[in-house]
Design a protein around this motif. Structure first.
Motif, PDB file in Angstrom:
ATOM      1  N   LEU A 121       0.143  -1.346   3.803  1.00 43.09           N
ATOM      2  CA  LEU A 121      -0.307  -0.647   2.712  1.00 43.09           C
ATOM      3  C   LEU A 121       0.125  -1.101   1.393  1.00 43.09           C
ATOM      4  N   GLU A 125      -1.882  -2.216  -1.913  1.00 44.02           N
ATOM      5  CA  GLU A 125      -1.685  -1.665  -3.121  1.00 44.02           C
ATOM      6  C   GLU A 125      -1.249  -2.380  -4.037  1.00 44.02           C
ATOM      7  N   ILE A 128      -4.225  -4.510  -5.398  1.00 38.26           N
ATOM      8  CA  ILE A 128      -4.926  -3.822  -6.105  1.00 38.26           C
ATOM      9  C   ILE A 128      -4.251  -3.641  -7.642  1.00 38.26           C
ATOM     10  N   LEU A 129      -3.234  -3.466  -7.817  1.00 32.05           N
ATOM     11  CA  LEU A 129      -2.365  -3.372  -8.926  1.00 32.05           C
ATOM     12  C   LEU A 129      -2.461  -4.532  -9.612  1.00 32.05           C
TER      13      LEU A 129
ATOM     14  N   ILE B  29       5.940   3.030  -2.873  1.00 30.31           N
ATOM     15  CA  ILE B  29       4.946   3.613  -1.838  1.00 30.31           C
ATOM     16  C   ILE B  29       4.928   5.080  -2.109  1.00 30.31           C
ATOM     17  N   SER B  32       3.122   6.137  -5.414  1.00 21.93           N
ATOM     18  CA  SER B  32       1.838   5.984  -4.982  1.00 21.93           C
ATOM     19  C   SER B  32       1.107   7.227  -4.135  1.00 21.93           C
ATOM     20  N   ALA B  36      -1.598   9.732  -5.701  1.00 24.45           N
ATOM     21  CA  ALA B  36      -2.604  10.170  -4.839  1.00 24.45           C
ATOM     22  C   ALA B  36      -2.738  11.727  -4.953  1.00 24.45           C
ATOM     23  N   ILE B 270     -12.079   1.871  -4.288  1.00 23.87           N
ATOM     24  CA  ILE B 270     -10.596   2.007  -4.582  1.00 23.87           C
ATOM     25  C   ILE B 270     -10.685   3.221  -5.554  1.00 23.87           C
ATOM     26  N   HIS B 275      -9.233   6.342  -0.071  1.00 23.56           N
ATOM     27  CA  HIS B 275      -8.303   5.525  -0.578  1.00 23.56           C
ATOM     28  C   HIS B 275      -7.113   6.421  -0.838  1.00 23.56           C
ATOM     29  N   LEU B 279      -3.208   6.464   0.926  1.00 25.08           N
ATOM     30  CA  LEU B 279      -2.027   6.435   0.134  1.00 25.08           C
ATOM     31  C   LEU B 279      -0.889   7.611   0.619  1.00 25.08           C
TER      32      LEU B 279
END
Lengths: 290, 335
Positions: A121, A125, A128-129, B29, B32, B36, B270, B275, B279
């Motif tokens: 994941l 991400e 995507i960033l 992580i 994000s 989210a 996205i 999505h 996250l």
């Protein structure tokens, strides 16, 4: 009060049986179904072997592209992770202050516990960033998967290197200190060569870890049909993903048989790696046993 | 001992940047996930309803599934590991112990996807025919997750139990205890209560995924580690648990765990609800597993201040004048 002993005996024997039977059944099943499929046709399909290896002709119904994909993924991953991982381990074992040791050790410990799917994941991400900022045309690819795998195996490398060096007898360092060697000299000429087999064992273990991991690559660019890996920024095939995909989406008996062959192949590869690592680490511990 | 002169600058920079990288990944992580949560206020992300067409993206069912699967498989796996650990330490004859040790070592190297593949075609039909349902259910996934966790947990327990047993064996035998009594009355109580093995240098077996240091409360720390692994496993639940989004009530119900949720949703929208739920699931998993790892580090540190320094001194000395293991034996027997 002999109940406790009795219960413990029952527990011990039954878990020995359950584990042996469970694993034995699964592995025997895999061998029975996979061994007949394990031949040159599994790898190259109808294409002549040398043409496939030299990439003269594409392979349609074989797993050669997946093998090549896994090998290149492994190579890129190790190229990225090897130097930082091993040197971080050496630093921790030989030079770090107690404070640094605690912090870096905790970091590696936490990261070692992160599920690999979360690392996948993270890769998703990340791309995507990047697409939003520097790389509008970026997409999931071999390099991205290798970066994520490298982060995943870093803690393994760090811990294995550190343990290998710390397992050496302390007299070694003391003697060298008494002879007037400096710390870097001790590390470079004494500790690292002495711990060499153990470090190598750790490297092989982390290769095994990178090779078998499916969760990371399925989010970061592995696909079912890509042919041979075309470059760092292309999609790729990989053995574990092929197995996962076959289990869910197989359409014919031949494809299923190929799936069994692939699973058996991956299993044998992993076992070879762990046996090598084990032999190396055992040699290390035996050399310093007395 | 540690002098500042001659610390290689390059090596230090490399080590620090590696740990900075690791820290960044963790922070990325978690952040994000928090983002989210902030962006998806209207989507009831923590709700029980998953209905994309109505704009509800609740992951409560998946949290429940993850916890159920992890706890049930941990319960089974921990018992199996305890049994294996006893079998390795004097319960089973030597040939059986050797066989088990070899098997466990090989098991650490079996790729998860291979377990999953074999189970899809062996265990799933068995359960489908024997117990009904589709076969893709909590039970199937739970059995495999339990089996997969056994070697790691066993090696952690074994490392500590082995050295505790070696320390107390002579005294226990002199008192007329059978090996089984020794194990059940002395070693296991000590291992459960938390006594750091004095001889910390016992051969630590090779654990495939993350070598196991000697833990001070091995039984607990094996459980903590096993729980983290069971929560974090992605492939087995995805391949075996059926992945239906609903609360599971019986072991034959299909379920979707957080990890399976991440590996299944390959949405291209996205920033959409799906999505965001991914996250959040990722951040939750990370927080969970990081907490377990920290707990484990703490458990490991409680009873062993700078192990390597002390042991080196100790092994050079002669045996202490007291009867070896007598104090330990008393500790264990009191419980």
């Amino acid at each position: 009060m002999r109940l406790r002993e009795f219960a413990l005996g029952v527990l011990g024997w039954s878990s020995l049986l359950v584990v042996s039977l469970g694993v034995g059944a699964l592995m025997a099943f895999l061998c029975v179904r996979g061994l007949p499929a394990l031949d040159a046709r599994l790898f190259f399909g109808a294409t002549p072997a040398w043409d496939a290896i030299l990439a003269l002709r594409p392979v349609w119904d074989g797993i050669w592209p997946a093998v090549a994909g896994t090998l290149s993924l492994l190579a890129v991953t190790m190229a990225l992770a090897l130097v930082p991982g091993v040197s971080c381990g050496v630093y921790l074992a030989c030079f770090a202050s107690p404070r640094e040791r605690e912090w870096i050790g905790a970091c590696a410990g936490v990261l070692a516990g992160i599920p690999s799917i979360v690392m996948g994941l993270f890769g998703l991400e990340l791309i995507i960033l990047l697409r939003r900022t520097f790389l509008p045309q970026g997409t999931t690819c071999l390099l991205l998967a290798a970066v994520c795998l490298a982060i995943l195996v870093l803690p393994v490398l760090v811990t294995a290197t550190r343990t290998a060096i710390e397992a050496l007898p302390r007299q070694l360092t003391l003697t060298a200190d008494a002879l007037g060697l400096s710390r870097p000299q001790i590390a470079r000429h004494l500790l690292i060569p002495a711990a060499g087999p153990g470090i190598l064992g750790g490297v092989i273990l982390s290769m095994g870890r990178a090779m078998e991991d499916t969760a990371v690559i399925m989010l970061t660019g592995a696909v079912a049909n890509a042919g041979l890996p075309a470059g760092l920024t292309s999609k790729f095939e990989a053995l574990p993903f092929k197995i996962y995909y076959t289990a869910a989406q197989y359409t014919s008996a031949e494809e299923l048989a190929r799936g069994f062959g692939t699973a058996l192949l991956l299993l044998l590869l992993s076992w070879t790696l762990i046996l090598c690592a084990k032999v190396l680490q055992r040699r290390l511990s035996r050399r310093w046993a007395e | 001992m540690r002098q500042d002169h001659g610390r290689p600058v390059l090596l230090r920079a490399l080590a620090l940047s590696v740990s900075a990288l690791l820290g960044t990944v963790i922070a990325f992580i978690l952040l994000s996930g928090a983002e989210a949560l902030a962006r998806g206020r209207g989507l009831s992300l923590f709700g029980a309803v998953w209905n994309p067409s109505a704009g509800k993206f609740g992951i409560l069912t998946m949290i429940q599934a993850s916890l159920l699967l992890a706890l049930s498989s941990l319960a089974l796996g921990w018992c199996l590991s305890l049994g294996c650990c006893c079998a390795l330490n004097g319960l089973a004859p030597r040939w059986a112990a050797r066989w088990l040790m070899g098997l466990l070592t090989l098991m650490t190297a079996v790729p998860t996807v291979v377990y999953g593949f074999a189970a899809v075609f062996l265990l799933v039909p068995l359960i489908r025919d024997g117990l009904g349902g589709t076969g893709f259910c909590w039970l199937t996934a739970g059995l495999l997750v339990a089996l997969q966790g056994v070697p790691t947990m066993t090696f952690i327990m074994d490392g500590a139990v082995r050295s505790l047993a070696a320390e107390t064996r002579l005294t226990a035998t002199a008192l007329g205890m059978s090996p089984l009594q020794h194990l059940s009355r002395v070693v296991l109580p000590l291992a459960g209560k938390g006594a750091a093995p004095l001889a910390g240098k016992g051969a630590v077996p090779l654990a495939g995924k993350g070598a196991a240091p000697l833990a001070s409360r091995p039984l607990l720390s094996a459980a903590v580690l096993g729980l983290g692994r069971a929560v974090g496993d992605a492939l087995l639940p995805t391949m075996l648990a059926g992945n239906a989004i609903r609360f599971a009530h019986s072991p034959l119900d299909s379920m979707r765990t957080l990890t399976a949720h991440i590996s299944l949703v390959l949405s291209s929208d996205i920033g959409g609800g799906e999505h965001l739920s991914l996250l959040l699931a990722g951040a939750l998993l990370l927080a969970f597993c990081a907490a377990f790892s920290l707990l484990n580090l703490k458990l490991g540190r409680m009873c062993r201040p700078a192990v390597s320094e002390q042991n080196a001194g100790r092994s050079a000395e002669a045996d202490p004048p007291e009867i070896p293991g007598a104090r330990r034996l008393a500790q264990g027997a009191k419980s």
